[in-house]
Write a protein that holds these residues in place. Structure first.
Motif, short mmCIF file in Angstrom:
data_model
loop_
_atom_site.label_atom_id
_atom_site.label_comp_id
_atom_site.label_asym_id
_atom_site.label_seq_id
_atom_site.Cartn_x
_atom_site.Cartn_y
_atom_site.Cartn_z
N PHE A 165 1.05 -1.07 0.17
CA PHE A 165 -0.06 0.07 -0.10
C PHE A 165 0.99 1.22 0.11
O PHE A 165 0.69 2.21 -0.81
CB PHE A 165 -0.94 0.07 1.37
N LEU A 166 1.92 1.22 0.75
CA LEU A 166 2.88 2.48 0.81
C LEU A 166 3.63 2.53 -0.37
O LEU A 166 3.85 3.68 -0.84
CB LEU A 166 3.87 2.23 1.94
N ILE A 167 4.15 1.48 -0.87
CA ILE A 167 4.73 1.74 -2.33
C ILE A 167 3.90 1.76 -3.43
O ILE A 167 4.20 3.13 -3.78
CB ILE A 167 5.19 0.15 -2.58
N GLY A 168 2.63 1.72 -3.35
CA GLY A 168 1.61 2.34 -4.34
C GLY A 168 1.67 3.80 -4.19
O GLY A 168 1.32 4.49 -5.09
N ILE A 169 1.20 4.13 -2.89
CA ILE A 169 1.29 5.61 -2.75
C ILE A 169 2.25 6.46 -2.91
O ILE A 169 2.27 7.36 -3.68
CB ILE A 169 0.90 5.78 -1.37
N TRP A 170 3.62 5.76 -2.83
CA TRP A 170 4.65 6.38 -3.05
C TRP A 170 4.90 6.54 -4.68
O TRP A 170 5.29 7.59 -5.20
CB TRP A 170 6.15 5.48 -2.62
N ASN A 171 4.71 5.57 -5.29
CA ASN A 171 4.67 5.49 -6.87
C ASN A 171 3.76 6.39 -7.56
O ASN A 171 3.91 6.64 -8.57
CB ASN A 171 4.51 4.10 -7.31
N PHE A 172 2.73 6.90 -6.76
CA PHE A 172 1.70 7.83 -7.37
C PHE A 172 2.15 9.16 -7.94
O PHE A 172 2.07 9.85 -8.84
CB PHE A 172 0.77 8.14 -6.33
N ARG A 173 3.43 9.49 -7.10
CA ARG A 173 4.23 10.87 -7.64
C ARG A 173 4.86 10.26 -9.08
O ARG A 173 4.65 11.41 -9.89
CB ARG A 173 5.03 11.07 -6.60
N SER A 174 5.30 9.30 -9.30
CA SER A 174 5.84 8.99 -10.67
C SER A 174 4.99 8.49 -11.74
O SER A 174 5.57 7.52 -12.51
CB SER A 174 7.35 8.24 -10.36
N ARG A 175 3.69 8.35 -11.41
CA ARG A 175 2.97 7.89 -12.35
C ARG A 175 2.76 8.38 -14.00
O ARG A 175 3.38 9.54 -13.89
CB ARG A 175 1.53 8.10 -11.82
N PRO A 176 2.96 7.69 -14.87
CA PRO A 176 2.78 8.14 -16.42
C PRO A 176 1.83 9.32 -16.36
O PRO A 176 0.61 9.40 -16.09
CB PRO A 176 2.39 6.90 -17.13
N ARG A 177 2.32 10.38 -17.14
CA ARG A 177 1.58 11.36 -17.29
C ARG A 177 1.02 11.54 -18.75
O ARG A 177 -0.08 12.29 -19.03
CB ARG A 177 2.51 12.68 -17.19
N HIS A 178 1.39 10.48 -19.89
CA HIS A 178 0.92 10.58 -21.09
C HIS A 178 0.30 9.02 -21.41
O HIS A 178 1.13 8.16 -20.71
CB HIS A 178 2.30 10.93 -21.92
N PRO A 179 -0.13 8.96 -22.40
CA PRO A 179 -0.68 7.73 -22.79
C PRO A 179 0.63 6.92 -23.34
O PRO A 179 1.63 7.51 -23.88
CB PRO A 179 -1.57 7.92 -23.99
#
Length: 793
Positions: A646-660
């Motif tokens: 859960f914490l890894i998923g929240i942490w990776n939210f910052r670096s989520r893909p911005r483009h298709p």
């Protein structure tokens, strides 16, 4: 030297990346219906408007008809046609022979930004075969007086206008009915109009440049269960026949196995499956053949059955079998022999039905755009609307030579679900602007829309043997798009050729995925990807490959019969018809996809090695503390794991893909491919090598390696789906998983571990009676997760 090569590689990578654009999209300007979507989107759901494209104004001239035209004093008749002139642009209607009251009903569209005249001239002329065309009359309009039509206003009513001579004096005889107005590309007249952008196209080529919407043919599985036959006789009465059944539907031919025993009442109970399309044009041709010698088969009976008589199976209820009479065949020797007449001799027992095929059948399994069954009554409500604005292309490469100059006549094709769309062709332009918007209903977010750009090679006469050249393709997975957000990006168009990877231009798109029911989308993530029949009566891998190949051929043939045709080479490129062919480059790419996924495991093992070696004492002490806590309180193990994810998923939210996601040349090994590997990839199948032995071994290697390549790709896809759980590539799926992890962490914290282990063990060991043939919710959720296969070139 190495530094220069590295700089060039970095420059190429920048060229192959997605770019943000800021087009001047039209605000929610009204329109007269969804472009290309008439009959697809209901008025209640079509809440969005024609706002994903740049607004372009056109001068429309509708030429309806004329009356009382004066005949030529020499020939005593008139062959009239109309020429619409705006500045340097001229558009002509077809001419009629010997008709004083002609009806043309044609529309001409002139781009406002290219108009360099203040008047619109409509000339009526008499077609002469030898001399110069005779002038009959004209009507002139001032550009400043032309009204502007704003849909959804009704179309402008045409009016009668008296013809004038060259000096502007009103003629006594002759009138023409016209309508002239200023509008946009949202006008109903836009698709069928003659466009000044393609003023150089004449004759039959005019019909190949118009924008059109095509409908995928309605596909069905034809399942023929050959059960048995009775009273089968061979020509040689001394030997009982050993027979098999051959079934043919169009170009598809399948055979049963030989009946293991020689008997006049053979038994097979074997399934033969075909692909057919509505309207049914072929018949099911059955022949019962006797294996008289190892090299000779004799026909002992035949039957021709219409597909309309078979039941359409919509669910898993059983289909009743029927007996069909067979006609005797081939027993006569002389034409006058009565035995040569067709008559009842035996019969065959069949169970035949039409099953709803799925649109995944005519597509590569990696790029599914529709998962609905054929029968419309089995469709669910749509969960969203996909709107795509095809804006323009930039920097296209010249695809052919015209009068010594390189030119490109580009058009764009988009395919999603049952609906194909084709933009108009912009002639002789390396930077065409289409600005056309299309709409699709979405029934499943885990689907892919494909767009391809092509060069139109069928504009002139006598060019039927040519094929439309590929310029590039774009694929976008809908589940990677955020809802109700407009994406405006420039996608590089990449084509792999024997000489290597080449960028042929950029395609500018505006995309919006509108959600109609978030609860329905969440429900779909735990629902089977395909309808129930797909799992209750599954096909083998070989059957699917064969059926998919036949379906692609049927779709290509049916769309090629439209007007204008969507040509076979276009359909095959959009459906990735050659994706199963062996390629060393693709195999290497799939292998390194797997290797990259295990890089995390390798990093974890290195970190554990560092902890073991006390390279960082603080970290090692903390690991010891955590280890002893988990040993003393084993019930904390699972909650800790889920909480950590859960914490890894929240942490990776910052670096989520911005483009298709888009084509990744590095992932596809398109740039690093060796010339010999590309020569092998683009080699013909069978190979064009001269030696027969080499050809046989080469083809066998490619066939086997192609299967290995598919397996490796499937493994990579499954691994990438695990990675997608917490990468936010599919924001809805990751949100659901993160929430589940939190709930699971809390639930497992308050529930005794022994109870959880007991329930899990009992559930896993449950009796088969309590198991369902349908996939479980976690399995359905996992299959819907995106993989990087969408970015493969």
């Amino acid at each position: 030297m190495k530094k220069s090569e590295g700089a060039d590689s970095k420059t190429n990578q920048d060229e192959y990346k997605l770019k943000d654009t800021k087009p001047e999209l039209g605000e929610r300007w009204p329109h007269g219906g969804q472009r290309g979507g008439s009959g697809w989107i209901s008025s209640e759901r079509a809440t969005s408007t024609y706002d994903l494209v740049e607004q372009m104004f056109y001068l429309y001239v509708r030429v309806v008809k004329a009356k009382d035209l004066p005949p030529n004093p020499v020939t005593a008749n008139v062959d009239p046609y109309v020429e619409v002139k705006v500045g340097n642009y001229k558009g002509k209607t077809r001419h009629f022979e010997k008709k004083i009251n002609p009806e043309w009903k044609q529309v001409f569209a002139f781009s406002k930004e290219k108009i360099q005249s203040s008047v619109v001239e409509v000339h009526v002329k008499d077609k002469e075969m030898v001399a110069r065309d005779d002038y009959i009359g004209k009507v002139t309009f001032d550009m400043h007086e032309v009204p502007t039509r704003v849909p959804p206003d009704s179309p402008l009513a045409p009016q009668w206008y008296r013809l004038e001579d060259r000096k502007g004096n009103t003629k006594v005889r002759g009138e023409i009915m016209l309508a002239v107005w200023m509008g946009t590309q949202a006008d109903e007249a836009f698709p069928e109009a003659w466009h000044s952008d393609s003023a150089s196209v004449h004759g039959e080529g005019v019909y190949t440049i118009r924008s059109k919407v095509y409908v995928n043919p309605k596909l069905w599985y034809l399942r023929v269960n050959v059960i048995e036959a009775q009273d089968v006789e061979s020509q040689d009465k001394s030997q009982p026949p050993q027979v098999f059944v051959k079934a043919r539907v169009g170009q598809q031919v399948l055979k049963t196995k030989l009946c293991p025993t020689k008997t006049t009442n053979p038994l097979w109970n074997e399934d033969l499956v075909f692909v057919v399309a509505e309207p049914f044009e072929e018949q099911l041709m059955l022949t019962v053949e006797n294996k008289s010698t190892p090299s000779k088969d004799e026909v002992v009976g035949r039957s021709s059955l219409s597909l309309h008589q078979f039941e359409k199976r919509l669910d898993h209820r059983p289909v009743h079998s029927r007996w069909f009479n067979l006609e005797r065949f081939g027993f006569g020797v002389l034409e006058g022999d009565k035995r040569n007449e067709l008559k009842f001799s035996s019969r065959i027992h069949l169970r035949v039905c039409l099953e709803g095929a799925y649109h995944v059948l005519d597509e590569s399994t990696m790029y599914i755009s529709d998962t609905r069954p054929t029968a419309r009554q089995l469709w669910k409500q749509p969960i969203g609307i996909l709107e795509v604005g095809i804006l323009s292309a930039q920097g296209l490469q010249p695809m052919k030579t015209n009068e010594g100059k390189g030119s490109t006549d580009a058009y764009c094709v988009a395919k999603y679900g049952q609906k194909w769309v084709r933009t108009r062709t912009i002639t002789e332009s390396l930077n065409p602007k289409w600005n056309e918007q299309y709409t699709w209903e979405v029934y499943d977010p885990c689907t892919v829309i494909s767009l391809g750009v092509f060069d139109n090679c069928h504009l002139g006469s006598g060019s039927g043997a040519k094929v439309d050249s590929r310029i590039g393709k774009v694929r976008i997975r809908l589940s990677t798009l955020e809802m109700d957000r407009i994406y405006t990006n420039s996608y590089p168009l990449l084509v792999l050729r024997p000489a290597g990877l080449k960028k042929t231009g950029e395609l500018q798109l505006a995309i919006r995925f509108t959600c109609l029911s978030l609860a329905h989308i969440i429900y779909l993530y735990g629902h089977p990807l395909l309808p129930k029949m797909h799992y209750l009566h599954p096909f083998t891998v070989n059957q699917l490959d064969s059926l998919r190949f036949q379906a692609m051929n049927i779709v290509a043939v049916r769309l090629g019969r439209a007007e204008p045709p969507l040509r076979k080479e276009v359909v095959e490129y959009m459906l990735d018809v050659d994706s199963h062919i062996w390629s060393m480059r693709r195999s290497k790419a799939n292998f390194f996809r797997i290797v990259s996924l295990f890089s995390g495991v390798i990093s974890m093992s290195k970190w554990l090695g560092e902890v073991q070696q006390w390279k960082n004492p603080v970290t090692t002490i903390l690991v010891h503390v955590l280890f002893f806590i988990l040993i003393c309180y084993p019930e904390l193990i699972l909650p800790t794991i889920f909480l950590y994810m859960f914490l890894i998923g929240i942490w990776n939210f910052r670096s989520r893909p911005r483009h298709p996601p888009h084509m990744d040349t590095k992932l596809s090994w398109a740039e690093a491919a060796h010339p010999d590997e590309l020569d092998e990839e683009f080699d013909t199948f069978p190979t064009s090598k001269s030696q027969d032995v080499i050809r046989m071994r080469y083809d066998r290697l490619r066939s086997v390696a192609g299967r290995i390549q598919t397996v490796v790709g499937d493994i990579a896809t499954q691994c990438e789906r695990f990675h997608a759980l917490l990468s936010w590539r599919d924001p809805r799926a990751t949100s659901l998983f993160v929430i589940f992890c939190l709930i699971a962490a809390v639930a497992l914290y308050i529930t005794p571990f022994k109870m959880v282990a007991s329930v899990a063990g009992i559930f896993w060991l449950r009796h088969p009676k309590f198991r369902s043939k349908l996939p479980t919710v976690p399995s359905n959720f996992f299959r819907r997760l995106p993989s990087r296969a969408d970015s493969m070139l």
